[in-house]
Write a protein that holds these residues in place. Structure first.
Motif, PDB file in Angstrom:
ATOM      1  N   ASP A   1     -23.955  12.260  12.634  1.00  0.00           N
ATOM      2  CA  ASP A   1     -22.626  12.456  11.933  1.00  0.00           C
ATOM      3  C   ASP A   1     -23.032  11.906  10.440  1.00  0.00           C
ATOM      4  N   SER A   2     -23.886  10.889  10.387  1.00  0.00           N
ATOM      5  CA  SER A   2     -24.182  10.111   8.960  1.00  0.00           C
ATOM      6  C   SER A   2     -25.281  11.320   8.353  1.00  0.00           C
ATOM      7  N   LEU A   3     -26.206  11.493   9.408  1.00  0.00           N
ATOM      8  CA  LEU A   3     -27.269  12.730   8.585  1.00  0.00           C
ATOM      9  C   LEU A   3     -26.501  13.800   8.239  1.00  0.00           C
ATOM     10  N   ALA A   4     -25.550  14.238   8.873  1.00  0.00           N
ATOM     11  CA  ALA A   4     -24.766  15.567   8.447  1.00  0.00           C
ATOM     12  C   ALA A   4     -23.990  15.274   6.969  1.00  0.00           C
ATOM     13  N   GLY A   5     -23.640  14.165   6.739  1.00  0.00           N
ATOM     14  CA  GLY A   5     -23.048  13.774   5.465  1.00  0.00           C
ATOM     15  C   GLY A   5     -24.085  14.000   4.317  1.00  0.00           C
ATOM     16  N   LEU A   6     -25.205  13.722   4.868  1.00  0.00           N
ATOM     17  CA  LEU A   6     -26.211  13.593   3.708  1.00  0.00           C
ATOM     18  C   LEU A   6     -26.772  15.231   3.125  1.00  0.00           C
ATOM     19  N   LEU A   7     -26.497  16.059   4.014  1.00  0.00           N
ATOM     20  CA  LEU A   7     -27.155  17.323   3.998  1.00  0.00           C
ATOM     21  C   LEU A   7     -26.021  18.105   3.247  1.00  0.00           C
ATOM     22  N   THR A   8     -26.497  19.184   2.633  1.00  0.00           N
ATOM     23  CA  THR A   8     -25.556  20.139   1.846  1.00  0.00           C
ATOM     24  C   THR A   8     -25.211  21.382   2.865  1.00  0.00           C
ATOM     25  N   PRO A   9     -23.812  21.412   3.127  1.00  0.00           N
ATOM     26  CA  PRO A   9     -23.399  22.830   3.957  1.00  0.00           C
ATOM     27  C   PRO A   9     -23.580  23.932   3.467  1.00  0.00           C
ATOM     28  N   ARG A  10     -23.523  25.111   4.244  1.00  0.00           N
ATOM     29  CA  ARG A  10     -23.566  26.544   3.682  1.00  0.00           C
ATOM     30  C   ARG A  10     -22.123  26.819   3.244  1.00  0.00           C
ATOM     31  N   ALA A  11     -21.948  27.778   2.777  1.00  0.00           N
ATOM     32  CA  ALA A  11     -20.403  28.195   2.091  1.00  0.00           C
ATOM     33  C   ALA A  11     -19.259  28.186   3.270  1.00  0.00           C
TER      34      ALA A  11
END
Length: 365
Positions: free
Chosen positions: A286-296
């Motif tokens: 979850d914390s890792l996902a918060g550091l990454l840029t999502p797709r559109a």
């Protein structure tokens, strides 16, 4: 670096120590005992977490030392070819952070005399390097006065995953005395803490003079102090292996927080430098996902190419692998394919991933 970028100068008499241990079990199956979190590049930025930590610290320090386990020493040396071999300190077995940091302090003092050292975890992400540098420089100045100094992270939410530091009176530009440490309170307690404006997350960053640290260890953990000094005396000579066999098993397994920080804070000997570092310990998916840029569409992909199909699943995280993955109707899903293992969970359950390796072992037994 551009011609107009400021050149950071090293802090005189300051050494950086990076304890590189632990596995990062909440990032299974990416992180395993043979490839722990600090050796990975979970953000896909071209530098592992360990390399990024060294990149951040080397410009500030006269010397940089990494303390790691024997099974990871070769990988650490390979990732850090510019680090002198004498500054990769190998532990034969895990004894928790106090033993590693005390050994580093004893080695530094024997090689350089009493200096200021800072201990910084190998697997954290800091997105505000200028703020980090400013915090370290203030921490070093306060540490020169004889305090044990920690860098406290300004909290952004009442999270249960972190310990908290209660700050007291102002000591310097921003440094304050530490009243107490609290280990991972529940959400309601954390909310009360944050509302006071006096609490900060404990990121495990400590800055102190080597003689001050070893003095506290001698007083509070004498077995560790004796072993660390004996090991340091033998380390750079032919007796290292014999000394490790004799002294390493005698070192108490205890974290620096419990061994030194908490009791010394109760005596008024600890200070905190608060800092807004955009810090993350990459503690789970979850914390890792918060550091990454999502797709559109809100989906987060790492090393997937174009093989992921996601429908009605915003916030889903899909990592690794070369097989098509389809996620339908599961917001915040987590799918991690390491090639030899597959994890399927949700971001809300990310903390429970620490049990995954045991579940696999029990299933196979």
């Amino acid at each position: 670096m551009s011609a107009t970028s400021p050149v950071t100068s090293a802090i005189p008499g300051f050494a950086a120590v990076i304890p590189a241990g632990g596995v990062g079990s909440r990032l299974w199956p990416l992180s395993r005992p043979d490839r722990p979190k600090f050796l990975l590049d979970p953000l896909g930025e071209g530098r592992t977490l360990l390399q990024a930590t060294v990149d951040r610290l080397q410009p500030l320090a006269d010397s940089t030392m990494v303390v790691t386990g024997a099974r990871h020493a070769d990988a650490v040396a390979e990732q850090l070819p510019g680090l002198a071999g004498a500054n990769v300190v190998t532990e034969p077995s895990p004894r928790d952070s106090m033993a590693a940091i005390a050994l580093a302090a004893a080695l530094l003092e024997r090689r350089h005399g009493p200096i200021v050292m800072g201990s910084f975890a190998a697997d954290h992400v800091i997105r505000k390097p200028a703020a980090f540098e400013a915090a370290v420089r203030e921490a070093v100045e306060v540490a020169r006065t004889g305090k044990v100094v920690t860098i406290g992270i300004e909290p952004t939410a009442p999270l249960e995953a972190f310990g908290y530091i209660e700050a007291g009176d102002l000591l310097g530009d921003t440094a304050r005395s530490v009243v107490a440490f609290t280990e991972k309170p529940d959400t309601e307690t954390a909310e009360r803490f944050i509302a006071t404006g006096r609490y900060f997350w404990n990121a495990g960053m400590f800055v102190m003079r080597t003689d001050v640290l070893l003095g506290h260890v001698e007083r509070l953990q004498p077995a560790i102090a004796t072993g660390a000094r004996e090991l340091a005396a033998a380390w750079d000579g032919p007796r290292r292996d014999d000394a490790l066999a004799q002294w390493w098993p005698t070192l108490t397994k205890i974290a620096i927080d419990h061994a030194i920080a908490e009791p010394v804070a109760a005596e008024g000997g600890v200070a905190v430098v608060p800092a807004d570092l955009d810090w993350n310990d990459v503690g789970d998916f979850d914390s890792l996902a918060g550091l990454l840029t999502p797709r559109a569409d809100g989906v987060i992909e790492v090393d997937r190419g174009d093989v992921t199909a996601v429908q009605d699943s915003p916030g889903a995280l899909v990592m690794g692998g070369n097989r098509p993955v389809v996620v339908i109707g599961i917001p915040d899903a987590v799918v991690v394919d390491s090639g030899d293992a597959l994890l399927v969970t949700t971001r809300a359950a990310a903390q429970q991933v620490k049990n995954a390796s045991n579940l696999v072992k029990n299933q196979r037994s």
